[in-house]
Write a protein that holds these residues in place. Sequence first.
Motif, mmCIF file in Angstrom:
data_model
loop_
_atom_site.group_PDB
_atom_site.id
_atom_site.type_symbol
_atom_site.label_atom_id
_atom_site.label_comp_id
_atom_site.label_asym_id
_atom_site.label_seq_id
_atom_site.Cartn_x
_atom_site.Cartn_y
_atom_site.Cartn_z
ATOM 1 N N ASN A 96 0.847 -1.190 0.000
ATOM 2 C CA ASN A 96 0.000 0.000 0.000
ATOM 3 C C ASN A 96 0.882 1.240 0.000
ATOM 4 O O ASN A 96 1.838 1.326 0.783
ATOM 5 C CB ASN A 96 -0.896 0.018 1.241
ATOM 6 N N PHE A 112 0.989 5.523 0.301
ATOM 7 C CA PHE A 112 0.221 6.621 0.890
ATOM 8 C C PHE A 112 0.983 7.936 0.776
ATOM 9 O O PHE A 112 2.218 7.950 0.788
ATOM 10 C CB PHE A 112 -0.034 6.384 2.388
ATOM 11 N N CYS A 118 -4.572 6.926 0.636
ATOM 12 C CA CYS A 118 -4.088 5.722 -0.042
ATOM 13 C C CYS A 118 -4.078 5.939 -1.556
ATOM 14 O O CYS A 118 -5.111 6.243 -2.164
ATOM 15 C CB CYS A 118 -4.968 4.522 0.321
ATOM 16 N N SER A 146 -3.111 0.060 -3.809
ATOM 17 C CA SER A 146 -3.074 -1.148 -2.986
ATOM 18 C C SER A 146 -2.972 -2.322 -3.951
ATOM 19 O O SER A 146 -3.862 -2.525 -4.778
ATOM 20 C CB SER A 146 -4.325 -1.267 -2.115
ATOM 21 N N LYS A 179 -9.161 -0.086 -2.297
ATOM 22 C CA LYS A 179 -8.408 0.623 -1.261
ATOM 23 C C LYS A 179 -9.286 1.656 -0.566
ATOM 24 O O LYS A 179 -10.212 2.211 -1.165
ATOM 25 C CB LYS A 179 -7.196 1.326 -1.880
ATOM 26 N N ASP A 209 -6.730 6.196 5.388
ATOM 27 C CA ASP A 209 -6.496 5.359 6.562
ATOM 28 C C ASP A 209 -6.205 6.309 7.715
ATOM 29 O O ASP A 209 -5.184 6.995 7.736
ATOM 30 C CB ASP A 209 -5.319 4.410 6.321
ATOM 31 N N TYR A 251 -10.178 -2.162 5.906
ATOM 32 C CA TYR A 251 -9.804 -2.432 4.520
ATOM 33 C C TYR A 251 -10.695 -3.484 3.873
ATOM 34 O O TYR A 251 -10.749 -3.593 2.658
ATOM 35 C CB TYR A 251 -8.357 -2.917 4.452
#
Length: 239
Positions: free
Chosen positions: A130, A132, A161, A164, A186, A190, A217
Amino acid sequence: MKHIKITKAFSLIFILLVSRQFSYAQKTEINFNAYSGLFSFRGDGSSSTSWINFNPYTSPDKFTSNPYGKKSEFSYSLELQVQRVTKTKNIYGAGISFETLTSKVAIDTVTQNGFIYWQYSADGKTSLRNTFVTLNPFVGHRFSYRKISFDVLTGFDIAFCLTSKETGNATASDKTIYTADNDKAKPSIDFRPRIQIKTQLKKVGLLVGYSLGLTNYQTQNNPKAYSSYLRLGLSYQLK
């Protein structure tokens, strides 16, 4: 929507605190931080082992049943951080970082669905990477012992994000190799409360931190998988 409201509320509180204290600020510090550490998932929607599905009639034709692993792979973060230290040693600031965080799950089975069903034992793994762009507003306090400073910081990560992706590779008991290489659904953000401690001598510091993800998730299923990131890093004070 709930996370967005919480983020806005925390941001407003943070801005008010910072604006109130700026008049008492003694100095501004700019730091460059580099982290690695242990990134994984927790919750009943995460797993230590999983299997690769093969179905020639679907797209993708190969995918990992549950790629949200409780185990960690190599992860890293690069962060630019600006903070104010007041006369009373209180700290207010924010950091922005680019993060590539990877978990893994062991693959012990390969199955085929469709017109014919079969199952083989297998040996392999799937990594879920992932990426970010993360904003980290924080507050804290500085303690000093001789020439060494200790910063105790608390805040939250607002991690946007970008991608992913799962990458799986397993060898079945019949020696056939199966791979899975797919983009995953995704979360947009987060949201992770974060605590961090920095020990610094002159311009170089050591960092230890922990971010506890609150975003699920596994939105397509009832089980929930949340991120966890134990970070270790080095810091260099640019100013």
